[in-house]
Design a protein around this motif. Structure first.
Motif, mmCIF file in Angstrom:
data_model
loop_
_atom_site.group_PDB
_atom_site.id
_atom_site.type_symbol
_atom_site.label_atom_id
_atom_site.label_comp_id
_atom_site.label_asym_id
_atom_site.label_seq_id
_atom_site.Cartn_x
_atom_site.Cartn_y
_atom_site.Cartn_z
ATOM 1 N N THR A 4 0.865 -1.172 0.000
ATOM 2 C CA THR A 4 0.000 0.000 0.000
ATOM 3 C C THR A 4 0.904 1.225 0.000
ATOM 4 O OG1 THR A 4 -1.662 -1.183 1.283
ATOM 5 C CG2 THR A 4 -1.820 1.222 1.237
ATOM 6 N N LEU A 5 0.689 2.143 -0.941
ATOM 7 C CA LEU A 5 1.499 3.353 -1.043
ATOM 8 C C LEU A 5 0.752 4.524 -0.415
ATOM 9 C CD1 LEU A 5 2.693 2.980 -4.746
ATOM 10 C CD2 LEU A 5 3.852 2.229 -2.654
ATOM 11 N N VAL A 6 1.451 5.305 0.418
ATOM 12 C CA VAL A 6 0.817 6.422 1.103
ATOM 13 C C VAL A 6 1.747 7.632 1.161
ATOM 14 C CG1 VAL A 6 -0.636 4.940 2.545
ATOM 15 C CG2 VAL A 6 1.587 5.634 3.387
ATOM 16 N N ASP A 15 4.316 14.304 -6.959
ATOM 17 C CA ASP A 15 3.496 13.682 -8.003
ATOM 18 C C ASP A 15 4.105 12.394 -8.527
ATOM 19 O OD1 ASP A 15 1.551 15.639 -7.872
ATOM 20 O OD2 ASP A 15 2.431 16.825 -9.503
ATOM 21 N N ALA A 16 5.432 12.336 -8.624
ATOM 22 C CA ALA A 16 6.099 11.214 -9.281
ATOM 23 C C ALA A 16 6.116 9.927 -8.451
ATOM 24 C CB ALA A 16 7.528 11.593 -9.637
ATOM 25 N N TYR A 17 5.974 10.031 -7.125
ATOM 26 C CA TYR A 17 6.037 8.834 -6.294
ATOM 27 C C TYR A 17 5.376 9.085 -4.958
ATOM 28 C CZ TYR A 17 9.934 11.125 -3.880
ATOM 29 O OH TYR A 17 10.700 12.002 -3.171
ATOM 30 N N ARG A 18 5.210 8.033 -4.173
ATOM 31 C CA ARG A 18 4.688 8.145 -2.809
ATOM 32 C C ARG A 18 5.852 8.033 -1.832
ATOM 33 N NH1 ARG A 18 1.532 10.260 -5.261
ATOM 34 N NH2 ARG A 18 -0.633 9.743 -5.574
ATOM 35 N N GLN A 19 5.704 8.646 -0.676
ATOM 36 C CA GLN A 19 6.775 8.709 0.315
ATOM 37 C C GLN A 19 6.982 7.390 1.063
ATOM 38 O OE1 GLN A 19 8.880 11.102 0.641
ATOM 39 N NE2 GLN A 19 7.922 13.063 0.262
ATOM 40 N N VAL A 20 5.925 6.604 1.229
ATOM 41 C CA VAL A 20 5.995 5.416 2.082
ATOM 42 C C VAL A 20 5.266 4.256 1.416
ATOM 43 C CG1 VAL A 20 5.306 4.455 4.326
ATOM 44 C CG2 VAL A 20 6.062 6.841 4.169
ATOM 45 N N SER A 21 5.803 3.068 1.598
ATOM 46 C CA SER A 21 5.071 1.862 1.208
ATOM 47 C C SER A 21 4.922 0.978 2.434
ATOM 48 C CB SER A 21 5.784 1.107 0.081
ATOM 49 O OG SER A 21 7.026 0.625 0.497
ATOM 50 N N ILE A 22 3.757 0.370 2.554
ATOM 51 C CA ILE A 22 3.468 -0.535 3.666
ATOM 52 C C ILE A 22 3.361 -1.936 3.073
ATOM 53 C CG2 ILE A 22 1.861 -1.139 5.510
ATOM 54 C CD1 ILE A 22 0.895 1.868 5.278
ATOM 55 N N ALA A 23 4.193 -2.841 3.546
ATOM 56 C CA ALA A 23 4.226 -4.204 3.023
ATOM 57 C C ALA A 23 3.509 -5.145 3.975
ATOM 58 C CB ALA A 23 5.670 -4.661 2.837
ATOM 59 N N SER A 24 2.603 -5.957 3.416
ATOM 60 C CA SER A 24 1.907 -6.936 4.236
ATOM 61 C C SER A 24 2.127 -8.357 3.728
ATOM 62 C CB SER A 24 0.403 -6.631 4.271
ATOM 63 O OG SER A 24 -0.125 -6.669 2.957
ATOM 64 N N GLY A 25 2.905 -8.514 2.661
ATOM 65 C CA GLY A 25 3.173 -9.833 2.105
ATOM 66 C C GLY A 25 4.202 -10.588 2.918
ATOM 67 N N ALA A 97 7.689 8.479 -16.636
ATOM 68 C CA ALA A 97 6.294 8.635 -17.068
ATOM 69 C C ALA A 97 5.973 7.719 -18.247
ATOM 70 C CB ALA A 97 6.018 10.095 -17.433
ATOM 71 N N ARG A 98 6.885 7.619 -19.203
ATOM 72 C CA ARG A 98 6.641 6.744 -20.356
ATOM 73 C C ARG A 98 6.547 5.286 -19.922
ATOM 74 N NH1 ARG A 98 10.953 9.544 -24.292
ATOM 75 N NH2 ARG A 98 12.006 7.559 -23.957
ATOM 76 N N ALA A 99 7.455 4.859 -19.047
ATOM 77 C CA ALA A 99 7.411 3.474 -18.567
ATOM 78 C C ALA A 99 6.158 3.239 -17.738
ATOM 79 C CB ALA A 99 8.661 3.163 -17.746
ATOM 80 N N ALA A 100 5.825 4.186 -16.866
ATOM 81 C CA ALA A 100 4.641 4.034 -16.013
ATOM 82 C C ALA A 100 3.380 3.906 -16.861
ATOM 83 C CB ALA A 100 4.528 5.218 -15.049
ATOM 84 N N LEU A 103 3.348 0.437 -18.335
ATOM 85 C CA LEU A 103 3.163 -0.587 -17.307
ATOM 86 C C LEU A 103 1.853 -0.420 -16.540
ATOM 87 C CD1 LEU A 103 6.805 -0.500 -15.956
ATOM 88 C CD2 LEU A 103 5.760 -2.434 -17.149
ATOM 89 N N GLY A 104 1.156 0.701 -16.743
ATOM 90 C CA GLY A 104 -0.077 0.961 -16.016
ATOM 91 C C GLY A 104 0.153 1.235 -14.544
ATOM 92 N N VAL A 105 1.248 1.929 -14.230
ATOM 93 C CA VAL A 105 1.647 2.181 -12.844
ATOM 94 C C VAL A 105 1.411 3.639 -12.488
ATOM 95 C CG1 VAL A 105 3.569 2.197 -11.229
ATOM 96 C CG2 VAL A 105 3.439 0.432 -12.975
ATOM 97 N N THR A 106 0.580 3.882 -11.483
ATOM 98 C CA THR A 106 0.402 5.218 -10.928
ATOM 99 C C THR A 106 -0.082 5.054 -9.510
ATOM 100 O OG1 THR A 106 -0.262 6.065 -13.076
ATOM 101 C CG2 THR A 106 -0.730 7.433 -11.203
ATOM 102 N N PRO A 107 0.559 5.599 -8.556
ATOM 103 C CA PRO A 107 1.841 6.286 -8.604
ATOM 104 C C PRO A 107 2.994 5.281 -8.540
ATOM 105 C CG PRO A 107 1.037 6.292 -6.388
ATOM 106 C CD PRO A 107 -0.011 5.593 -7.219
ATOM 107 N N VAL A 108 4.179 5.798 -8.711
ATOM 108 C CA VAL A 108 5.377 4.982 -8.583
ATOM 109 C C VAL A 108 5.692 4.830 -7.092
ATOM 110 C CG1 VAL A 108 7.841 4.932 -9.133
ATOM 111 C CG2 VAL A 108 6.217 5.743 -10.827
ATOM 112 N N PRO A 109 6.215 3.671 -6.676
ATOM 113 C CA PRO A 109 6.559 3.464 -5.261
ATOM 114 C C PRO A 109 7.699 4.382 -4.811
ATOM 115 C CG PRO A 109 7.314 1.620 -6.601
ATOM 116 C CD PRO A 109 6.517 2.512 -7.503
#
Length: 135
Positions: A4-6, A15-25, A97-100, A103-109
């Motif tokens: 989860t990105l927050v 805009d380009a990324y989120r500051q934190v990722s929460i991993a639950s896997g 941005a082109r890769a995202a 890849l269908g990625v928004t936002p970047v981690p």
């Protein structure tokens, strides 16, 4: 999804990324630094930072798919750019941005960008490594 990105309050929203990722896997996936090689080992975008960034991110996507993951599972990216100067940021962001988009990625981690003197292969301008978490 194991990530989860927050953007927590009190930190700037980028805009380009989120500051934190929460991993639950439960499984960590470490992807070696990817450079701008295509599947045949040919450098893509010789001298073109945006094209090389795009290829690096696409290579990360390919590596993730190979282990049953996607960019949605990426907890952290580390980017190394040869001979970095801040005026290169628009080209870097264009490549992301082109890769995202592909890849269908928004936002970047969350990510860290480090300027380095050189990379292992002459002509490579950027290298990207990833850590992902999957169930």
């Amino acid at each position: 999804m194991a990530i989860t990105l927050v953007n927590p309050g009190g930190l700037p929203e980028i805009d380009a990324y989120r500051q934190v990722s929460i991993a639950s896997g439960s499984k960590l996936v470490f992807i070696a630094g990817q450079v701008a090689w295509d599947a045949d080992g040919v450098t893509v975008g010789e001298g073109d930072l945006a094209a090389q960034v795009e290829q690096c991110y696409l290579n990360i996507g390919t590596a993730l798919a190979g282990v049953g993951a996607s960019f949605d599972d990426v907890a952290k990216l580390t980017v190394y750019v040869a001979d970095w100067t801040p005026d290169k940021m628009p080209l870097f962001l264009e490549g992301v941005a082109r890769a995202a988009a592909k890849l269908g990625v928004t936002p970047v981690p969350p990510g860290t960008l480090l300027g380095v003197a050189a990379l292992a292969v002459p002509g490579h301008l950027v290298e990207v490594e990833a850590t992902a978490v999957i169930d």
